[in-house]
Design a protein around this motif. Sequence first.
Motif, short mmCIF file in Angstrom:
data_model
loop_
_atom_site.label_atom_id
_atom_site.label_comp_id
_atom_site.label_asym_id
_atom_site.label_seq_id
_atom_site.Cartn_x
_atom_site.Cartn_y
_atom_site.Cartn_z
N CYS A 23 -0.45 22.43 -39.81
CA CYS A 23 -0.07 21.07 -39.22
C CYS A 23 1.26 21.44 -38.33
CB CYS A 23 0.45 20.76 -41.09
SG CYS A 23 -0.87 20.56 -41.87
N ALA A 24 1.23 21.90 -37.77
CA ALA A 24 2.48 22.41 -36.57
C ALA A 24 2.44 21.02 -36.00
CB ALA A 24 1.84 23.90 -36.04
N ASP A 25 3.76 20.71 -35.41
CA ASP A 25 4.06 20.15 -35.35
C ASP A 25 4.05 19.39 -33.69
OD1 ASP A 25 4.63 17.20 -34.25
OD2 ASP A 25 6.73 16.86 -35.23
N ASN A 26 2.71 18.80 -32.94
CA ASN A 26 2.95 19.89 -31.35
C ASN A 26 2.96 18.07 -30.75
OD1 ASN A 26 1.62 22.03 -31.69
ND2 ASN A 26 -0.14 21.49 -32.15
N ARG A 27 3.08 17.15 -31.42
CA ARG A 27 3.70 16.13 -30.43
C ARG A 27 4.64 16.01 -29.11
NH1 ARG A 27 6.45 12.00 -35.05
NH2 ARG A 27 6.98 13.71 -35.48
N MET A 29 8.27 16.23 -27.33
CA MET A 29 9.22 15.63 -27.84
C MET A 29 9.70 14.20 -25.61
SD MET A 29 12.60 15.81 -29.07
CE MET A 29 11.37 17.12 -30.37
N PRO A 30 9.83 12.94 -26.44
CA PRO A 30 10.39 12.55 -26.39
C PRO A 30 11.56 12.58 -25.10
CG PRO A 30 11.06 11.80 -28.35
CD PRO A 30 10.20 13.00 -28.75
N VAL A 31 12.01 11.76 -23.74
CA VAL A 31 12.62 12.02 -22.83
C VAL A 31 13.72 11.05 -23.00
CG1 VAL A 31 12.91 12.66 -20.61
CG2 VAL A 31 10.77 13.17 -21.45
N GLY A 109 13.79 15.98 -40.63
CA GLY A 109 13.93 17.72 -40.58
C GLY A 109 13.83 17.74 -38.53
N GLN A 110 14.28 18.38 -38.65
CA GLN A 110 15.50 18.26 -36.89
C GLN A 110 14.35 18.25 -35.53
OE1 GLN A 110 16.41 22.46 -35.60
NE2 GLN A 110 17.71 21.99 -33.55
N LYS A 111 13.19 18.42 -35.32
CA LYS A 111 12.06 17.98 -34.62
C LYS A 111 12.21 16.50 -34.83
CE LYS A 111 10.69 21.55 -32.58
NZ LYS A 111 10.41 21.67 -30.73
N ASP A 112 12.08 16.13 -36.41
CA ASP A 112 11.71 14.24 -36.14
C ASP A 112 13.16 12.96 -35.96
OD1 ASP A 112 9.13 14.62 -37.03
OD2 ASP A 112 9.43 14.55 -39.12
N CYS A 113 14.63 14.21 -36.31
CA CYS A 113 15.35 13.32 -36.35
C CYS A 113 15.88 13.45 -34.49
CB CYS A 113 17.04 14.71 -36.87
SG CYS A 113 18.71 14.23 -36.13
#
Length: 137
Positions: A23-27, A29-31, A109-113
Amino acid sequence: MKGKLNCEKILFSGLVVLATAGCADNRPMPVLDTKPVTCSSEAECSYLWSKVPQHLEFATKMRVESANDTFITTFPPIDTRQLAGRASKVKQSGDTAINAEFQCHRHYGQKDCERAVINATNFFNQAMSIEKKHFNK
Protein backbone atom coordinates in the motif's frame (compact mmCIF):
# COMPACT_ATOMS: atom_id res chain seq x y z
CA MET A 1 -4.09 -26.52 20.53
CA LYS A 2 -1.95 -23.72 21.98
CA GLY A 3 0.77 -24.26 19.33
CA LYS A 4 -1.84 -24.01 16.58
CA LEU A 5 -3.07 -20.65 17.92
CA ASN A 6 0.47 -19.27 18.00
CA CYS A 7 1.05 -20.40 14.41
CA GLU A 8 -2.21 -18.76 13.35
CA LYS A 9 -1.20 -15.51 15.07
CA ILE A 10 2.20 -15.53 13.36
CA LEU A 11 0.64 -16.33 9.99
CA PHE A 12 -1.97 -13.59 10.44
CA SER A 13 0.73 -11.05 11.46
CA GLY A 14 2.76 -11.96 8.40
CA LEU A 15 -0.23 -11.48 6.11
CA VAL A 16 -0.98 -8.08 7.64
CA VAL A 17 2.63 -6.99 7.05
CA LEU A 18 2.52 -8.20 3.43
CA ALA A 19 -0.85 -6.57 2.80
CA THR A 20 0.23 -3.19 4.12
CA ALA A 21 3.61 -3.31 2.36
CA GLY A 22 1.81 -3.20 -0.98
CA CYS A 23 0.00 0.00 0.00
CA ALA A 24 2.88 2.40 -0.62
CA ASP A 25 1.68 5.89 -1.47
CA ASN A 26 2.69 6.46 -5.08
CA ARG A 27 0.60 9.57 -5.63
CA PRO A 28 2.65 12.46 -6.99
CA MET A 29 3.33 15.28 -4.55
CA PRO A 30 1.44 18.46 -5.56
CA VAL A 31 3.47 21.53 -6.44
CA LEU A 32 3.15 24.88 -4.72
CA ASP A 33 2.48 26.89 -7.86
CA THR A 34 0.80 30.02 -6.53
CA LYS A 35 2.01 33.17 -4.84
CA PRO A 36 0.41 35.21 -2.09
CA VAL A 37 -1.81 38.02 -3.31
CA THR A 38 -0.63 41.59 -2.78
CA CYS A 39 -2.54 44.82 -2.45
CA SER A 40 -1.33 48.37 -2.88
CA SER A 41 -4.12 50.67 -1.71
CA GLU A 42 -5.92 50.85 1.63
CA ALA A 43 -9.26 50.15 -0.09
CA GLU A 44 -7.92 47.10 -1.94
CA CYS A 45 -6.22 45.73 1.19
CA SER A 46 -9.33 46.26 3.28
CA TYR A 47 -11.51 44.50 0.70
CA LEU A 48 -9.12 41.55 0.36
CA TRP A 49 -8.65 41.25 4.13
CA SER A 50 -12.45 41.04 4.53
CA LYS A 51 -12.44 37.98 2.26
CA VAL A 52 -9.70 36.10 4.13
CA PRO A 53 -11.90 34.46 6.83
CA GLN A 54 -14.17 32.63 4.38
CA HIS A 55 -11.28 31.31 2.28
CA LEU A 56 -9.24 30.36 5.34
CA GLU A 57 -12.21 28.47 6.78
CA PHE A 58 -12.85 26.67 3.50
CA ALA A 59 -9.19 25.66 3.11
CA THR A 60 -8.90 24.36 6.67
CA LYS A 61 -12.44 23.16 7.42
CA MET A 62 -12.10 25.02 10.74
CA ARG A 63 -13.82 28.18 11.99
CA VAL A 64 -11.95 31.42 12.60
CA GLU A 65 -10.92 31.73 16.24
CA SER A 66 -9.49 35.26 16.24
CA ALA A 67 -9.07 38.14 13.84
CA ASN A 68 -7.53 41.59 13.95
CA ASP A 69 -5.94 43.99 11.44
CA THR A 70 -2.79 41.88 11.08
CA PHE A 71 -3.65 38.21 11.76
CA ILE A 72 -6.59 35.89 11.25
CA THR A 73 -6.32 32.47 12.91
CA THR A 74 -8.54 29.39 12.88
CA PHE A 75 -9.15 27.01 15.72
CA PRO A 76 -6.70 24.08 15.85
CA PRO A 77 -7.76 20.94 13.97
CA ILE A 78 -9.72 18.32 15.87
CA ASP A 79 -8.81 15.46 13.54
CA THR A 80 -6.75 14.62 10.47
CA ARG A 81 -9.35 15.90 8.00
CA GLN A 82 -8.70 19.48 9.06
CA LEU A 83 -5.84 21.95 9.17
CA ALA A 84 -5.07 24.96 11.32
CA GLY A 85 -4.71 28.16 9.35
CA ARG A 86 -3.25 31.60 9.91
CA ALA A 87 -3.25 34.53 7.53
CA SER A 88 -1.15 37.63 8.00
CA LYS A 89 -0.62 40.97 6.30
CA VAL A 90 3.05 41.64 5.61
CA LYS A 91 4.31 44.99 4.31
CA GLN A 92 6.88 44.68 1.56
CA SER A 93 8.38 47.36 -0.69
CA GLY A 94 5.28 49.48 -1.25
CA ASP A 95 2.75 46.63 -1.27
CA THR A 96 1.19 44.43 1.35
CA ALA A 97 1.19 40.65 0.92
CA ILE A 98 -1.50 38.43 2.42
CA ASN A 99 0.28 35.24 3.43
CA ALA A 100 -1.34 32.03 4.61
CA GLU A 101 0.26 29.29 6.70
CA PHE A 102 -1.27 25.91 7.45
CA GLN A 103 -0.53 23.24 10.03
CA CYS A 104 -1.73 19.65 10.31
CA HIS A 105 -3.24 17.73 13.18
CA ARG A 106 -0.54 15.94 15.16
CA HIS A 107 -1.70 12.51 13.90
CA TYR A 108 -1.55 13.46 10.22
CA GLY A 109 0.96 11.37 8.27
CA GLN A 110 3.92 13.41 7.02
CA LYS A 111 3.30 12.96 3.27
CA ASP A 112 -0.43 13.50 3.65
CA CYS A 113 0.26 16.61 5.72
CA GLU A 114 2.61 18.00 3.07
CA ARG A 115 -0.02 17.37 0.39
CA ALA A 116 -2.76 19.00 2.45
CA VAL A 117 -0.66 22.09 3.23
CA ILE A 118 0.36 22.56 -0.42
CA ASN A 119 -3.22 22.09 -1.64
CA ALA A 120 -4.61 24.48 0.99
CA THR A 121 -1.97 27.10 0.17
CA ASN A 122 -2.66 26.85 -3.57
CA PHE A 123 -6.42 27.06 -2.96
CA PHE A 124 -6.12 30.07 -0.66
CA ASN A 125 -3.78 31.98 -2.99
CA GLN A 126 -5.96 31.25 -6.04
CA ALA A 127 -9.14 32.27 -4.22
CA MET A 128 -7.55 35.53 -3.08
CA SER A 129 -6.29 36.22 -6.63
CA ILE A 130 -9.86 35.85 -7.89
CA GLU A 131 -11.05 38.26 -5.17
CA LYS A 132 -8.40 40.74 -6.30
CA LYS A 133 -9.63 40.50 -9.91
CA HIS A 134 -13.19 41.17 -8.72
CA PHE A 135 -12.04 44.23 -6.81
CA ASN A 136 -10.15 45.64 -9.80
CA LYS A 137 -13.10 45.34 -12.20
